[in-house]
Design an enzyme around this catalytic site. Structure first.
Site, short mmCIF file in Angstrom:
data_model
loop_
_atom_site.label_atom_id
_atom_site.label_comp_id
_atom_site.label_asym_id
_atom_site.label_seq_id
_atom_site.Cartn_x
_atom_site.Cartn_y
_atom_site.Cartn_z
N ASP B 11 0.87 -1.17 0.00
CA ASP B 11 0.00 0.00 0.00
C ASP B 11 0.91 1.22 0.00
O ASP B 11 1.74 1.38 0.89
CB ASP B 11 -0.88 0.03 1.26
CG ASP B 11 -1.92 -1.09 1.24
OD1 ASP B 11 -2.02 -1.79 0.21
OD2 ASP B 11 -2.63 -1.27 2.25
N ASP B 130 -14.30 -4.34 -2.32
CA ASP B 130 -14.20 -4.23 -0.86
C ASP B 130 -15.58 -4.49 -0.27
O ASP B 130 -16.56 -3.89 -0.69
CB ASP B 130 -13.74 -2.83 -0.46
CG ASP B 130 -12.36 -2.50 -1.03
OD1 ASP B 130 -11.57 -3.44 -1.23
OD2 ASP B 130 -12.08 -1.31 -1.28
#
Lengths: 197, 250
Positions: B11, B130
């Site tokens: 990330d 998600d």
């Protein structure tokens, strides 16, 4: 020094192939005719690639007929056959057979898989069934009049497919997987192709 | 036989590797170039690069970073975060990404999946989803988990597949960063309905978590913090999985 050229298929990223082989990209017929070795990279769909290389067909076929080393990766393997279920364009027809859609097992066939090798060869020198290669494709070539150098088994909940994954005929080398994305095992293939004459 | 894949996620925020919990509380942990090279060497089958700061002015910096990282990698490299149109995808491929993933933009304009697939082929297009449990239903969220989308998980995944996604990256928002294990119930709902490969993400904490995910039908499993903190390396994990009769690249 040998001149290795990567054919520009006009379908996007060739950077990884360029870096891996240390070769130049070209879509110029004259340059391709004077190359010692050609790499046909593995990006794009069958029809787009065939249309984009329309003006280079004759030069590529001449290179192959003069038995100068040719490496086809993924779609670069498939376009050497007569046609593909992926599109309507004709392939180069160097080998008899067609390219079919993966139906018996999960598609795309994506990830690392190994080879069942049928004989000694130049392109798979120092490679064993313990090496893994990166595949990413939804279509596969089914050769009719030549013997596969290696097979790959794709087993999923949906079923099992055994497909041709490497071909070596005279100076034509074809891999369904991507050597440039296959880390150390892939580097061996790249080195083997460099050494071909 | 096709191997199960261990995917390592980086990330990235403002050029650094960071890791959060439940999509929040970011902590900084280092240079993405070092991370990528190290993970390739110690067994990652694929590296995913998620730009979580992805706003317009930082886009160029991201592309330069993608280019530098792709020069170091000869394993597959997937990039996403802030992708909003076909041109963004084109830029990422040009900079050296092997696969691109889209999330929020696909929820806002599902046809984008089709447009990218036609131009670049399904095989190189990942749709990231998600999801979290709400009133005993798995709902889909956009905008880094902040906004509820009008879809139930299976419904959206089937739609994405039908529009041309080549792979799904499914993240449990509830498990993200917790190391409490992957959400296996979430995986169960998808495994027999979806025919394209599934990468499961969110909650990896132990080697056993990966084993369970593969046994329940995941094609690939993703870890971030669990690898960054050196709890175990991808290769250690894969040695364990091989002993447990799971087919991996070693």
């Amino acid at each position: 020094m040998q001149k290795i050229l990567i054919i520009d298929t006009g379908t996007g990223n060739l950077k990884n192939v360029v870096r891996a082989f240390g070769a130049e990209v070209s879509s110029c017929e004259k340059e391709i005719r004077s190359a010692d070795k050609i790499i046909f990279p593995g990006v794009g769909s069958f029809d787009t690639v065939m249309q984009n290389i329309g003006h280079l067909k004759a030069a590529i076929l001449e290179h192959i007929h003069r038995q100068k080393p040719f490496l086809g990766i993924c779609i670069g393997m498939q376009i050497l056959f007569e046609g593909s279920e992926e599109g309507h364009e004709k392939g180069l027809g160097v080998f008899k057979g067609n390219v079919l859609k993966i139906r018996k097992a999960k598609a795309p066939h994506m990830g690392w898989n190994s080879l069942t090798i049928t004989r000694c060869s130049r392109i798979l020198k120092n490679i064993s069934e313990k090496d893994f290669f990166y595949f990413v494709h939804s279509f596969y070539a089914v050769p009719e009049n030549i013997k596969s150098l290696a097979f790959t088994q794709h087993l999923s909940e949906k079923g099992c497919l055994r497909m041709c994954s490497v071909i070596e005929e005279n100076n034509i080398f074809l891999t369904q997987f991507h050597p440039e994305k296959s880390y150390l095992s892939g580097e061996k293939i790249i080195e083997n192709f460099r050494r071909t004459v | 036989m096709l191997c199960k894949r261990i995917v390592v996620a980086l990330d990235i925020k403002d050029g650094y590797v960071v890791k959060g919990i439940n999509f929040d509380n970011l902590s900084e942990s280092g240079d993405p170039l070092d991370f990528a090279a190290r993970y390739q060497q110690n067994g990652a089958d694929e590296i995913v690069f998620l730009d979580i700061s992805a706003c317009l002015e930082k886009r160029k910096t991201l592309l330069q970073l993608v280019e530098k990282i792709s020069e170091k990698l000869s394993v597959p490299f997937t990039v996403g975060g802030g992708v909003s149109c076909v041109n963004d995808v084109a830029d990422l491929f040009k900079s050296g990404a092997d696969k691109v993933f889209i999330n929020t933009a696909a929820l806002e304009d599902p046809d984008l999946i089709k447009r990218i697939a036609i131009r670049y082929g399904s095989a190189n297009l990942v749709v990231a989803v998600d999801s979290r449990l709400k009133n005993s239903e798995y709902r889909v969220y956009s905008t880094s988990g902040k906004k509820e989308a009008p879809y139930e998980l299976v419904q959206w995944c089937l739609k994405a597949q039908q529009l041309g996604a080549g792979e799904l990256l499914i993240t449990s928002i509830d498990r993200d960063g917790t190391r409490n294990g992957f959400d296996l119930d979430m995986l169960d709902r998808l495994a027999d309905k979806i025919s394209i490969p599934i990468i499961v993400s969110g909650g990896a904490g132990s080697m056993d978590d990966f084993k369970k995910a593969f046994e329940r039908g995941a094609d690939a499993a993703l870890g971030a913090g669990v690898f960054h903190s050196n709890t175990f390396t991808p290769n250690t994990l894969k040695s364990f999985l091989r002993e447990e009769k799971i087919n991996v690249r070693l």
